[in-house]
Design a protein around this motif. Structure first.
Motif, PDB file in Angstrom:
ATOM      1  N   THR A 292      36.192  45.418  35.715  1.00  0.00           N
ATOM      2  CA  THR A 292      36.494  45.885  37.060  1.00  0.00           C
ATOM      3  C   THR A 292      37.196  44.714  37.727  1.00  0.00           C
ATOM      4  OG1 THR A 292      34.452  45.063  38.049  1.00  0.00           O
ATOM      5  CG2 THR A 292      34.429  47.334  37.153  1.00  0.00           C
ATOM      6  N   LEU A 293      37.965  44.969  38.746  1.00  0.00           N
ATOM      7  CA  LEU A 293      38.678  43.886  39.413  1.00  0.00           C
ATOM      8  C   LEU A 293      37.696  42.878  40.002  1.00  0.00           C
ATOM      9  CD1 LEU A 293      41.348  42.649  40.087  1.00  0.00           C
ATOM     10  CD2 LEU A 293      41.469  44.126  42.100  1.00  0.00           C
ATOM     11  N   ASP A 294      36.594  43.355  40.585  1.00  0.00           N
ATOM     12  CA  ASP A 294      35.596  42.441  41.155  1.00  0.00           C
ATOM     13  C   ASP A 294      34.974  41.548  40.084  1.00  0.00           C
ATOM     14  OD1 ASP A 294      35.987  43.224  43.770  1.00  0.00           O
ATOM     15  OD2 ASP A 294      34.385  44.722  43.736  1.00  0.00           O
ATOM     16  N   ALA A 295      34.639  42.116  38.932  1.00  0.00           N
ATOM     17  CA  ALA A 295      34.059  41.317  37.839  1.00  0.00           C
ATOM     18  C   ALA A 295      35.064  40.294  37.325  1.00  0.00           C
ATOM     19  CB  ALA A 295      33.594  42.229  36.712  1.00  0.00           C
ATOM     20  N   LEU A 296      36.327  40.685  37.221  1.00  0.00           N
ATOM     21  CA  LEU A 296      37.358  39.759  36.764  1.00  0.00           C
ATOM     22  C   LEU A 296      37.574  38.639  37.768  1.00  0.00           C
ATOM     23  CD1 LEU A 296      39.476  39.008  34.658  1.00  0.00           C
ATOM     24  CD2 LEU A 296      41.081  40.494  35.885  1.00  0.00           C
ATOM     25  N   ARG A 297      37.567  38.981  39.049  1.00  0.00           N
ATOM     26  CA  ARG A 297      37.709  37.941  40.073  1.00  0.00           C
ATOM     27  C   ARG A 297      36.581  36.911  39.965  1.00  0.00           C
ATOM     28  NH1 ARG A 297      39.503  42.109  44.762  1.00  0.00           N
ATOM     29  NH2 ARG A 297      41.719  41.646  44.727  1.00  0.00           N
ATOM     30  N   ASP A 298      35.355  37.376  39.793  1.00  0.00           N
ATOM     31  CA  ASP A 298      34.213  36.464  39.661  1.00  0.00           C
ATOM     32  C   ASP A 298      34.328  35.601  38.408  1.00  0.00           C
ATOM     33  OD1 ASP A 298      33.132  37.464  42.003  1.00  0.00           O
ATOM     34  OD2 ASP A 298      31.713  38.796  40.987  1.00  0.00           O
ATOM     35  N   ALA A 299      34.728  36.211  37.290  1.00  0.00           N
ATOM     36  CA  ALA A 299      34.811  35.488  36.021  1.00  0.00           C
ATOM     37  C   ALA A 299      35.951  34.478  35.995  1.00  0.00           C
ATOM     38  CB  ALA A 299      34.970  36.482  34.877  1.00  0.00           C
ATOM     39  N   SER A 300      37.038  34.760  36.700  1.00  0.00           N
ATOM     40  CA  SER A 300      38.207  33.880  36.648  1.00  0.00           C
ATOM     41  C   SER A 300      38.169  32.741  37.670  1.00  0.00           C
ATOM     42  CB  SER A 300      39.481  34.695  36.843  1.00  0.00           C
ATOM     43  OG  SER A 300      39.506  35.265  38.132  1.00  0.00           O
ATOM     44  N   ARG A 301      37.332  32.867  38.664  1.00  0.00           N
ATOM     45  CA  ARG A 301      37.260  31.848  39.718  1.00  0.00           C
ATOM     46  C   ARG A 301      36.999  30.442  39.182  1.00  0.00           C
ATOM     47  NH1 ARG A 301      33.711  34.226  42.934  1.00  0.00           N
ATOM     48  NH2 ARG A 301      35.348  35.534  43.767  1.00  0.00           N
ATOM     49  N   PRO A 302      36.059  30.236  38.223  1.00  0.00           N
ATOM     50  CA  PRO A 302      35.839  28.875  37.698  1.00  0.00           C
ATOM     51  C   PRO A 302      37.060  28.281  36.996  1.00  0.00           C
ATOM     52  CG  PRO A 302      34.018  30.312  37.100  1.00  0.00           C
ATOM     53  CD  PRO A 302      35.080  31.174  37.685  1.00  0.00           C
ATOM     54  N   PHE A 303      38.013  29.113  36.613  1.00  0.00           N
ATOM     55  CA  PHE A 303      39.213  28.639  35.938  1.00  0.00           C
ATOM     56  C   PHE A 303      40.378  28.440  36.908  1.00  0.00           C
ATOM     57  CE2 PHE A 303      36.837  31.348  32.929  1.00  0.00           C
ATOM     58  CZ  PHE A 303      36.450  30.357  32.047  1.00  0.00           C
ATOM     59  N   THR A 304      40.112  28.546  38.197  1.00  0.00           N
ATOM     60  CA  THR A 304      41.109  28.418  39.265  1.00  0.00           C
ATOM     61  C   THR A 304      42.216  29.450  39.101  1.00  0.00           C
ATOM     62  OG1 THR A 304      40.654  26.041  39.112  1.00  0.00           O
ATOM     63  CG2 THR A 304      42.304  26.707  40.689  1.00  0.00           C
ATOM     64  N   ILE A 305      41.808  30.654  38.726  1.00  0.00           N
ATOM     65  CA  ILE A 305      42.704  31.801  38.686  1.00  0.00           C
ATOM     66  C   ILE A 305      42.160  32.813  39.687  1.00  0.00           C
ATOM     67  CG2 ILE A 305      43.521  33.737  37.296  1.00  0.00           C
ATOM     68  CD1 ILE A 305      43.728  31.909  34.961  1.00  0.00           C
ATOM     69  N   PHE A 306      43.029  33.230  40.602  1.00  0.00           N
ATOM     70  CA  PHE A 306      42.623  34.130  41.670  1.00  0.00           C
ATOM     71  C   PHE A 306      43.505  35.369  41.661  1.00  0.00           C
ATOM     72  CE2 PHE A 306      41.752  29.763  42.902  1.00  0.00           C
ATOM     73  CZ  PHE A 306      40.395  29.833  43.178  1.00  0.00           C
ATOM     74  N   PHE A 307      42.890  36.531  41.854  1.00  0.00           N
ATOM     75  CA  PHE A 307      43.608  37.805  41.911  1.00  0.00           C
ATOM     76  C   PHE A 307      43.496  38.343  43.328  1.00  0.00           C
ATOM     77  CE2 PHE A 307      42.132  37.309  37.515  1.00  0.00           C
ATOM     78  CZ  PHE A 307      43.361  37.242  36.891  1.00  0.00           C
ATOM     79  N   LYS A 308      44.652  38.478  43.979  1.00  0.00           N
ATOM     80  CA  LYS A 308      44.700  38.853  45.385  1.00  0.00           C
ATOM     81  C   LYS A 308      45.292  40.245  45.551  1.00  0.00           C
ATOM     82  CE  LYS A 308      46.485  35.638  48.001  1.00  0.00           C
ATOM     83  NZ  LYS A 308      47.342  34.543  48.517  1.00  0.00           N
ATOM     84  N   ASP A 309      44.837  40.928  46.591  1.00  0.00           N
ATOM     85  CA  ASP A 309      45.453  42.189  46.979  1.00  0.00           C
ATOM     86  C   ASP A 309      46.695  41.843  47.788  1.00  0.00           C
ATOM     87  OD1 ASP A 309      43.463  43.897  45.871  1.00  0.00           O
ATOM     88  OD2 ASP A 309      42.161  43.379  47.545  1.00  0.00           O
ATOM     89  N   VAL A 310      47.842  42.337  47.355  1.00  0.00           N
ATOM     90  CA  VAL A 310      49.113  41.988  47.964  1.00  0.00           C
ATOM     91  C   VAL A 310      49.831  43.258  48.358  1.00  0.00           C
ATOM     92  CG1 VAL A 310      51.348  40.867  47.575  1.00  0.00           C
ATOM     93  CG2 VAL A 310      49.275  39.885  46.583  1.00  0.00           C
ATOM     94  N   VAL A 311      50.453  43.236  49.526  1.00  0.00           N
ATOM     95  CA  VAL A 311      51.271  44.345  49.979  1.00  0.00           C
ATOM     96  C   VAL A 311      52.701  44.050  49.578  1.00  0.00           C
ATOM     97  CG1 VAL A 311      52.110  45.609  51.989  1.00  0.00           C
ATOM     98  CG2 VAL A 311      49.732  44.808  51.910  1.00  0.00           C
ATOM     99  N   ASN A 312      53.335  44.976  48.898  1.00  0.00           N
ATOM    100  CA  ASN A 312      54.716  44.800  48.434  1.00  0.00           C
ATOM    101  C   ASN A 312      55.672  44.975  49.604  1.00  0.00           C
ATOM    102  OD1 ASN A 312      57.164  44.850  47.155  1.00  0.00           O
ATOM    103  ND2 ASN A 312      56.491  46.216  45.524  1.00  0.00           N
ATOM    104  N   ALA A 313      56.591  44.053  49.765  1.00  0.00           N
ATOM    105  CA  ALA A 313      57.550  44.114  50.861  1.00  0.00           C
ATOM    106  C   ALA A 313      58.961  44.421  50.364  1.00  0.00           C
ATOM    107  CB  ALA A 313      57.558  42.795  51.631  1.00  0.00           C
ATOM    108  N   ASP A 314      59.072  45.040  49.162  1.00  0.00           N
ATOM    109  CA  ASP A 314      60.377  45.408  48.638  1.00  0.00           C
ATOM    110  C   ASP A 314      61.015  46.469  49.523  1.00  0.00           C
ATOM    111  OD1 ASP A 314      60.281  43.712  46.503  1.00  0.00           O
ATOM    112  OD2 ASP A 314      59.602  45.218  45.071  1.00  0.00           O
ATOM    113  N   ASN A 315      62.322  46.490  49.504  1.00  0.00           N
ATOM    114  CA  ASN A 315      63.089  47.490  50.219  1.00  0.00           C
ATOM    115  C   ASN A 315      62.777  48.847  49.585  1.00  0.00           C
ATOM    116  OD1 ASN A 315      64.987  49.199  51.277  1.00  0.00           O
ATOM    117  ND2 ASN A 315      66.655  47.715  51.172  1.00  0.00           N
ATOM    118  N   PRO A 316      62.336  49.843  50.341  1.00  0.00           N
ATOM    119  CA  PRO A 316      61.903  51.121  49.771  1.00  0.00           C
ATOM    120  C   PRO A 316      63.044  52.002  49.279  1.00  0.00           C
ATOM    121  CG  PRO A 316      61.725  51.201  52.143  1.00  0.00           C
ATOM    122  CD  PRO A 316      62.112  49.790  51.786  1.00  0.00           C
ATOM    123  N   THR A 317      64.301  51.589  49.450  1.00  0.00           N
ATOM    124  CA  THR A 317      65.425  52.429  49.017  1.00  0.00           C
ATOM    125  C   THR A 317      65.780  52.223  47.586  1.00  0.00           C
ATOM    126  OG1 THR A 317      67.023  50.790  49.774  1.00  0.00           O
ATOM    127  CG2 THR A 317      66.407  52.555  51.310  1.00  0.00           C
TER     128      THR A 317
END
Length: 144
Positions: A119-144
């Motif tokens: 799950t994303l939450d489990a992966l976030r917890d497991a990767s934190r000690p390795f200084t890898i972070f997974f963030k929720d990001v809003v895409n700002a690409d041009n929608p056309t």
């Protein structure tokens, strides 16, 4: 005949211009640390952004969260001893491959490729000690 330079780059007539499109995998300013790894054979084509872990032989495979049932009936999970993010796309069908991987960084949770065992939450917890972070990001690409 001389080459015509337009837009700062020369292009031969008849060639197709392939424009660069950012894939939004990188999601922050945390210093990226890359290193070469060995991908295990017979995993097919692994796409940029695939989350990997080291197996018992020291080569990298698609990361999986493993669960086991204890003697008392409870369930315990085992997280990998390392987690990295694949930097490019590689084909592993013909043997082990030397590949580039991110060992630290901030990554777009919507662009990574993970095994269904996570799950994303489990992966976030497991990767934190390795200084890898997974963030929720809003895409700002041009929608056309």
């Amino acid at each position: 005949m001389s080459a015509i330079i337009m837009g700062g780059s020369a292009q031969i007539a008849g060639n197709i211009d392939v424009s660069y499109r950012q894939d939004n995998l990188i999601a922050g300013d945390l210093q990226l640390v890359t290193q070469n790894i060995t991908l295990k054979t017979d995993q097919g084509i692994l796409q940029r952004g695939t989350v990997l872990s080291k197996d018992e032989t020291g080569v990298y495979v698609i990361s999986k969260l493993t669960s086991a049932t204890n003697n008392d009936g409870t369930t315990s999970t085992t997280t990998p001893s390392s987690i990295v993010v694949l930097a490019d796309t590689y084909n592993t069908t013909n043997g082990d491959v030397t590949a580039g991987a991110y060992f630290t960084g901030e990554f777009n949770a919507n662009r990574i490729i993970i095994d269904d065992s996570w799950t994303l939450d489990a992966l976030r917890d497991a990767s934190r000690p390795f200084t890898i972070f997974f963030k929720d990001v809003v895409n700002a690409d041009n929608p056309t």
